[in-house]
Design a protein around this motif. Structure first.
Motif, mmCIF file in Angstrom:
data_model
loop_
_atom_site.group_PDB
_atom_site.id
_atom_site.type_symbol
_atom_site.label_atom_id
_atom_site.label_comp_id
_atom_site.label_asym_id
_atom_site.label_seq_id
_atom_site.Cartn_x
_atom_site.Cartn_y
_atom_site.Cartn_z
ATOM 1 N N PRO A 109 14.405 3.102 1.560
ATOM 2 C CA PRO A 109 13.679 4.251 1.015
ATOM 3 C C PRO A 109 13.600 4.293 -0.510
ATOM 4 N N ASP A 110 14.455 3.586 -1.204
ATOM 5 C CA ASP A 110 14.457 3.615 -2.670
ATOM 6 C C ASP A 110 13.670 2.466 -3.291
ATOM 7 N N ASP A 111 12.964 1.707 -2.498
ATOM 8 C CA ASP A 111 12.206 0.551 -3.012
ATOM 9 C C ASP A 111 10.986 1.061 -3.780
ATOM 10 N N TRP A 112 11.074 1.033 -5.100
ATOM 11 C CA TRP A 112 10.029 1.591 -5.942
ATOM 12 C C TRP A 112 8.718 0.819 -5.785
ATOM 13 N N ASP A 113 8.780 -0.497 -5.672
ATOM 14 C CA ASP A 113 7.560 -1.298 -5.539
ATOM 15 C C ASP A 113 6.794 -0.938 -4.267
ATOM 16 N N ALA A 114 7.516 -0.771 -3.171
ATOM 17 C CA ALA A 114 6.861 -0.392 -1.919
ATOM 18 C C ALA A 114 6.254 1.000 -2.021
ATOM 19 N N LYS A 115 6.962 1.927 -2.692
ATOM 20 C CA LYS A 115 6.406 3.274 -2.880
ATOM 21 C C LYS A 115 5.126 3.225 -3.705
ATOM 22 N N PHE A 116 5.148 2.463 -4.774
ATOM 23 C CA PHE A 116 3.979 2.373 -5.644
ATOM 24 C C PHE A 116 2.795 1.753 -4.889
ATOM 25 N N HIS B 67 8.349 -7.026 5.902
ATOM 26 C CA HIS B 67 7.325 -5.980 5.972
ATOM 27 C C HIS B 67 6.601 -5.817 4.636
ATOM 28 N N TYR B 68 7.356 -5.861 3.550
ATOM 29 C CA TYR B 68 6.756 -5.698 2.229
ATOM 30 C C TYR B 68 5.799 -6.853 1.902
ATOM 31 N N ASN B 69 6.216 -8.070 2.183
ATOM 32 C CA ASN B 69 5.357 -9.229 1.910
ATOM 33 C C ASN B 69 4.090 -9.194 2.759
ATOM 34 N N TYR C 133 3.913 -0.934 4.618
ATOM 35 C CA TYR C 133 4.675 -0.325 3.522
ATOM 36 C C TYR C 133 5.571 0.780 4.055
ATOM 37 N N ARG C 134 5.070 1.565 4.980
ATOM 38 C CA ARG C 134 5.891 2.637 5.559
ATOM 39 C C ARG C 134 7.089 2.072 6.306
ATOM 40 N N ARG C 135 6.872 0.979 7.042
ATOM 41 C CA ARG C 135 7.995 0.345 7.743
ATOM 42 C C ARG C 135 9.022 -0.171 6.751
ATOM 43 N N ALA C 136 8.552 -0.764 5.665
ATOM 44 C CA ALA C 136 9.481 -1.252 4.638
ATOM 45 C C ALA C 136 10.247 -0.097 4.027
ATOM 46 N N LEU C 137 9.577 1.021 3.816
ATOM 47 C CA LEU C 137 10.243 2.171 3.205
ATOM 48 C C LEU C 137 11.224 2.857 4.143
ATOM 49 N N THR C 138 11.018 2.740 5.452
ATOM 50 C CA THR C 138 12.019 3.294 6.365
ATOM 51 C C THR C 138 13.315 2.492 6.291
ATOM 52 N N LEU C 139 13.208 1.206 5.955
ATOM 53 C CA LEU C 139 14.397 0.358 5.830
ATOM 54 C C LEU C 139 15.040 0.462 4.450
#
Length: 184
Positions: A135-142, A93-95, A127-133
């Motif tokens: 939640p602490d992924d700083w790169d995805a949040k940024f 999801h992030y990629n 990005y939201r899907r990645a963060l649901t998996l």
């Protein structure tokens, strides 16, 4: 009692042979997966079924992203959702989100702001899907924050297309960090 040693001595070798055969089949399967991953990382276009091993599907997704074939990568990412390890799903999801955002940013730099909007919205969703998996992924949040600010910079687009959340026009300026609350 006398048959127990006989069964033990004949049954144990049979079990060992079966274990060796199972290990050999498993090793062959892993070797095929590793060859597919290596080939995809070497930019060889190898067909991968959505039901293949999750690591192989992730390698195919990354290959399609490098080839800028994002619409082909999307179904494979969704196929991973139901069965893969959360880390592999997060990476997929992030990629894909990064690729959608890159496409949107390229259009913005070309001055095609209206055309960039849907790609930025797709990036935000991924990005939201990645963060649901994770939640602490700083790169995805940024990156989600960057994508959200791009949409916020173009409120006319958000009123017509946007994703599920709508920005209240009265609160637009108070949402931006560093801007004081209240009137000028």
């Amino acid at each position: 009692m006398r048959r127990a040693p006989t069964i033990l001595f004949t049954g144990l070798p049979v079990l060992l042979v079966l274990a060796v055969l199972a290990t050999a089949v498993w090793a062959r399967h892993l070797a095929a997966d590793n060859r597919a991953i290596t080939g995809l990382k070497a930019n060889r276009d190898l067909a991968v079924a959505p039901g293949a091993a999750p690591a192989v599907v992730l390698a195919r997704v990354e290959f399609l992203i490098r080839q800028d074939r994002l619409t082909e990568a999307q179904p494979l990412v969704e196929a991973l959702d139901g069965r893969a390890d959360p880390r592999i799903r997060t990476d997929a999801h992030y990629n894909l989100a990064n690729a959608w955002l890159r496409r949107g940013l390229d259009l913005i730099t070309e001055g095609k702001i209206d055309a960039a909007g849907p790609f930025v919205v797709l990036a935000r969703q991924e990005y939201r899907r990645a963060l649901t998996l994770a939640p602490d992924d700083w790169d995805a949040k940024f990156n989600l924050d960057v994508a959200s600010r791009l949409i916020r910079d173009f409120p006319a687009f958000e009123r017509t297309v946007g994703d599920t959340g709508q920005v209240d026009r009265k609160r637009l300026w108070t949402d931006i960090p560093g801007t004081p609350r209240g009137g000028p």
